[in-house]
Design a protein around this motif. Structure first.
Motif, short mmCIF file in Angstrom:
data_model
loop_
_atom_site.label_atom_id
_atom_site.label_comp_id
_atom_site.label_asym_id
_atom_site.label_seq_id
_atom_site.Cartn_x
_atom_site.Cartn_y
_atom_site.Cartn_z
N ILE A 7 0.84 -1.20 0.00
CA ILE A 7 0.00 0.00 0.00
C ILE A 7 0.87 1.25 0.00
CG2 ILE A 7 -1.80 1.28 1.22
CD1 ILE A 7 -2.93 -1.25 2.28
N ASP A 8 0.77 2.04 -1.05
CA ASP A 8 1.53 3.29 -1.11
C ASP A 8 0.57 4.46 -1.23
OD1 ASP A 8 4.40 2.48 -1.23
OD2 ASP A 8 3.70 1.31 -2.95
N GLY A 9 1.10 5.65 -0.96
CA GLY A 9 0.29 6.85 -1.09
C GLY A 9 0.87 7.98 -0.26
N PRO A 10 0.36 9.19 -0.47
CA PRO A 10 0.90 10.35 0.25
C PRO A 10 0.48 10.41 1.72
CG PRO A 10 -0.96 11.01 -1.10
CD PRO A 10 -0.71 9.55 -1.40
N ALA A 11 1.08 11.33 2.45
CA ALA A 11 0.80 11.49 3.88
C ALA A 11 -0.67 11.82 4.12
CB ALA A 11 1.67 12.61 4.46
N GLY A 12 -1.27 11.16 5.10
CA GLY A 12 -2.64 11.49 5.49
C GLY A 12 -3.72 10.89 4.61
N ALA A 13 -3.33 10.01 3.70
CA ALA A 13 -4.34 9.41 2.80
C ALA A 13 -5.14 8.32 3.52
CB ALA A 13 -3.66 8.83 1.56
N GLY A 14 -4.63 7.91 4.68
CA GLY A 14 -5.35 6.89 5.47
C GLY A 14 -4.72 5.51 5.36
N LYS A 15 -3.49 5.45 4.87
CA LYS A 15 -2.83 4.15 4.67
C LYS A 15 -2.70 3.34 5.96
CE LYS A 15 1.07 5.74 3.20
NZ LYS A 15 0.86 7.17 3.36
N SER A 16 -2.26 4.03 7.02
CA SER A 16 -2.01 3.29 8.27
C SER A 16 -3.28 2.71 8.86
CB SER A 16 -1.36 4.20 9.30
OG SER A 16 -0.07 4.51 8.88
N THR A 17 -4.32 3.55 8.96
CA THR A 17 -5.59 3.08 9.52
C THR A 17 -6.13 1.95 8.67
OG1 THR A 17 -5.97 5.39 10.04
CG2 THR A 17 -7.82 3.91 10.36
N LEU A 18 -6.09 2.18 7.38
CA LEU A 18 -6.59 1.18 6.44
C LEU A 18 -5.81 -0.14 6.59
CD1 LEU A 18 -8.19 0.37 3.94
CD2 LEU A 18 -6.36 1.35 2.56
#
Ligand code: DC
Length: 226
Positions: A7-18
């Protein structure tokens, strides 16, 4: 690569929670690679190492022992650095401010990527970061690129910080995220990019539950690369 979701993406996109929720649903482990760059940054600040000194930071990365414990009741895997639990320390504003500088150093990245690949070997893992699909595990089963508008990402981060009673202005949070996006996307080594085979998911108008559902549907349909 069997049982590996990148899972990649910019800061605050919700990666960690997701990633946390998805890991729980699937019974997978979760590796938050951002936490590793944060840990090196925290240590460097603590020891007064010049954040432009690539050699010293690479050396620091080499000699640092990073481990993750199994997920706690909130789905967070505590990060243990040289025997010390730094789970909360690495989320502090000072680390937010400087982590992009440390993460752009190739020597530091080499050490971290090696460690991340080792942790991925056993499979059944969700790995989130910026270069997971492009560099860490390019042969992952499923690659996702999670994003949201800058405004929405800043709003989420702002609410998160407010919950922790950290007194920051919305404008400052937005500027900080925009600044980090720029450094992460424009750096020479392993910049944040969406690789061609990553599925793009824009979460601007979706709740986290909707995103999890969407991804579970994708997995169930077998819309992966493996
Ligand atoms: O996801 P995060 O905000 O915790 O990431 C912290 C910083 O580390 C961010 O500026 C990007 C960087 N990072 C990176 O360069 N590569 C990764 N695989 C993960 C994070």
């Amino acid at each position: 690569m069997a049982g590996v979701i990148a899972i990649d993406g910019p800061a605050g996109a919700g990666k960690s929670t997701l990633s946390r929720l998805l890991a729980r649903e699937l019974g997978y482990r979760h590796l938050d690679t951002g936490a590793m760059y944060r840990a090196i940054t925290w240590l460097a600040i603590e020891r007064g190492i010049d954040l432009n000194n690539e050699e010293a930071l690479t050396e620091l990365a080499r000699e640092t022992e990073i481990k993750f414990l199994p997920a706690d009741s909130n789905g967070v895997c505590p990060i243990i650095v040289n025997g010390q639990d730094l789970t909360n320390e690495i989320r502090k504003p000072l680390v937010n401010k400087y982590v992009s500088l440390v993460a752009r150093i190739e020597g530091v990245r080499e050490v971290m990527v090696k460690l991340q690949r080792k942790m991925a070997e056993e499979g059944e893992i969700i790995i989130d970061g910026r270069d997971i699909g492009s560099r860490v595990v390019p042969n992952a089963d499923l690659k996702l690129f999670i994003t949201a508008s800058l405004e929405e990402r800043a709003r989420r981060r702002f609410n998160e910080l407010k919950e922790k009673n950290l007194d920051l202005k919305f404008k400052e949070v937005r500027e900080e995220i925009a600044r980090r996006d720029k450094i992460d996307s424009e750096r020479e080594v392993s910049p944040l990019v969406r690789v061609e085979d990553a599925l793009l998911i824009d979460t601007t108008d979706l709740s986290i539950e909707e995103v999890v559902k969407k991804i579970k549907t994708i997995i169930d349909k077998g819309e992966s690369n493996g």
